[in-house]
Design an enzyme around this catalytic site. Structure first.
Site, mmCIF file in Angstrom:
data_model
loop_
_atom_site.group_PDB
_atom_site.id
_atom_site.type_symbol
_atom_site.label_atom_id
_atom_site.label_comp_id
_atom_site.label_asym_id
_atom_site.label_seq_id
_atom_site.Cartn_x
_atom_site.Cartn_y
_atom_site.Cartn_z
ATOM 1 N N ILE A 87 -4.778 0.556 -15.373
ATOM 2 C CA ILE A 87 -4.995 1.651 -14.425
ATOM 3 C C ILE A 87 -3.820 2.623 -14.498
ATOM 4 C CG2 ILE A 87 -5.439 2.226 -12.010
ATOM 5 C CD1 ILE A 87 -7.638 0.521 -13.325
ATOM 6 N N LYS A 146 -2.619 -14.393 -11.112
ATOM 7 C CA LYS A 146 -3.891 -13.718 -10.860
ATOM 8 C C LYS A 146 -5.085 -14.638 -11.113
ATOM 9 C CE LYS A 146 -2.196 -9.780 -9.534
ATOM 10 N NZ LYS A 146 -2.364 -9.314 -8.139
ATOM 11 N N TYR A 152 2.360 -13.713 -14.609
ATOM 12 C CA TYR A 152 1.424 -12.798 -13.948
ATOM 13 C C TYR A 152 -0.020 -13.259 -14.134
ATOM 14 C CZ TYR A 152 -0.610 -8.314 -12.489
ATOM 15 O OH TYR A 152 -1.325 -7.334 -11.837
ATOM 16 N N ALA A 183 -1.057 -16.284 -14.730
ATOM 17 C CA ALA A 183 -1.245 -17.501 -13.930
ATOM 18 C C ALA A 183 -1.449 -17.160 -12.456
ATOM 19 C CB ALA A 183 -0.043 -18.430 -14.099
ATOM 20 N N VAL A 200 5.027 -10.339 1.851
ATOM 21 C CA VAL A 200 3.973 -11.360 1.853
ATOM 22 C C VAL A 200 4.485 -12.682 1.317
ATOM 23 C CG1 VAL A 200 2.108 -9.658 1.681
ATOM 24 C CG2 VAL A 200 3.068 -10.652 -0.419
ATOM 25 N N ASN A 227 -3.235 -6.647 -1.928
ATOM 26 C CA ASN A 227 -2.893 -5.865 -3.118
ATOM 27 C C ASN A 227 -1.447 -6.059 -3.563
ATOM 28 O OD1 ASN A 227 -3.194 -3.386 -5.006
ATOM 29 N ND2 ASN A 227 -1.461 -2.857 -3.694
ATOM 30 N N ALA A 231 0.804 -1.231 0.000
ATOM 31 C CA ALA A 231 0.000 0.000 0.000
ATOM 32 C C ALA A 231 0.835 1.279 0.000
ATOM 33 C CB ALA A 231 -0.933 0.006 1.208
ATOM 34 N N SER A 232 2.101 1.187 -0.381
ATOM 35 C CA SER A 232 2.944 2.376 -0.348
ATOM 36 C C SER A 232 2.806 3.238 -1.600
ATOM 37 C CB SER A 232 4.418 1.977 -0.162
ATOM 38 O OG SER A 232 4.891 1.222 -1.266
ATOM 39 N N ARG A 233 2.132 2.728 -2.630
ATOM 40 C CA ARG A 233 1.984 3.506 -3.858
ATOM 41 C C ARG A 233 0.857 2.945 -4.715
ATOM 42 N NH1 ARG A 233 7.291 1.632 -7.418
ATOM 43 N NH2 ARG A 233 6.903 -0.615 -7.341
ATOM 44 N N SER A 283 -6.592 -9.365 -11.477
ATOM 45 C CA SER A 283 -6.274 -8.570 -12.659
ATOM 46 C C SER A 283 -7.072 -9.088 -13.833
ATOM 47 C CB SER A 283 -4.782 -8.647 -12.990
ATOM 48 O OG SER A 283 -4.510 -8.057 -14.241
#
Length: 248
Positions: A189, A160, A156, A158, A65, A91, A14-16, A143
């Site tokens: 985004i 998601k 990526y 796979a 994580v 996230n 959550a830093s950006r 995603s």
């Protein structure tokens, strides 16, 4: 809006970008937000400062994580400190894009370890907490790449797609306890990564989006805030594509 008053939310990565927007939105809605980061303490502290300047409450905590032991220990420490966590937003994620024939195994593993296994680590570490509370919200950021695939992102996509499958499985496991587990699948985004792309690449992307515009982090944050609220109490096991129609 103060619909999340008294709730404590943990937002990973959550830093950006999208994670920071989610943290700010949940705080604006009344939640006490724990801003997780892995490498950028400065940016995480800036997010906390912005939340506090707007009248909200937040703190930041560092852990990866992908490291199951460190993740579990950090979450146990947070539970000991706060007594509960009501909302988990997974996230944190990375990319290591390449065509399949050129993709290194370590790049495949790194993406799966963070994006998929990291989501497993946090959910497992918090399940007893949610069962004790007899309720809660888990919102996993998937995603559109995990829904329709994307060239150059076999790892990526796979990871998601795996997040989506795991979301549905865990939703079935926890539904009788009032715990809602859902996924949000962003399209393209306007984060730093997308902003840095050449105009030609952006034009190609826009051709794939029926709404003909790139989304904003706030579009994802608003969806997450809804799923975290009491208004979404009868929604579980779902995948909300926030993509301007890309996955139609």
């Amino acid at each position: 809006m103060a619909g999340l008053d008294g709730k404590i939310a943990l937002v990973t990565g959550a830093s950006r970008g999208i994670g920071a927007a989610i943290a700010k939105k949940l705080a604006a809605d009344g939640a006490y937000v724990i801003v997780n980061y892995n490498g950028s303490e400065k940016r995480a502290l800036e997010v906390v400062s912005e939340i506090e300047a707007a009248g909200g409450q937040a703190e930041c905590v560092q852990f990866s994580v992908a490291d199951g032991e460190a993740c579990t220990q950090a979450i146990n420490d947070l539970l000991a400190k706060h007594g509960k966590i009501n909302i988990l937003v997974n996230n944190a994620g990375i990319t290591r894009d390449n065509l399949l024939m050129a993709m290194k195994e370590e790049d495949y593993d790194a993406v799966l370890d963070t994006n998929l296994k990291g989501t497993f680590h946090t959910m497992k570490a918090l399940t007893r907490n949610f069962l004790k509370l007899k309720g809660g919200r888990i919102i996993n950021i998937a995603s559109v790449s995990g829904v329709i695939g994307n060239p150059g992102q076999a790892n990526y996509s796979a990871s998601k797609a795996g997040v989506i499958g795991m979301t549905k499985a865990v939703a079935r496991e926890l539904a009788t306890r009032g715990i809602c587990v859902n996924a949000v699948a962003p399209g393209f985004i306007g984060t730093e990564m997308v902003d840095a792309m050449p105009d030609s690449a952006k034009a190609t992307i826009l051709d794939q989006i029926p709404m003909k515009r790139i989304g904003q982090p706030e579009d994802i944050a608003n969806t997450v805030a809804f799923l975290a609220s009491d208004e979404a109490a009868y929604i579980t096991g779902q995948v909300l594509c926030v993509d301007g129609g890309m996955a139609i």
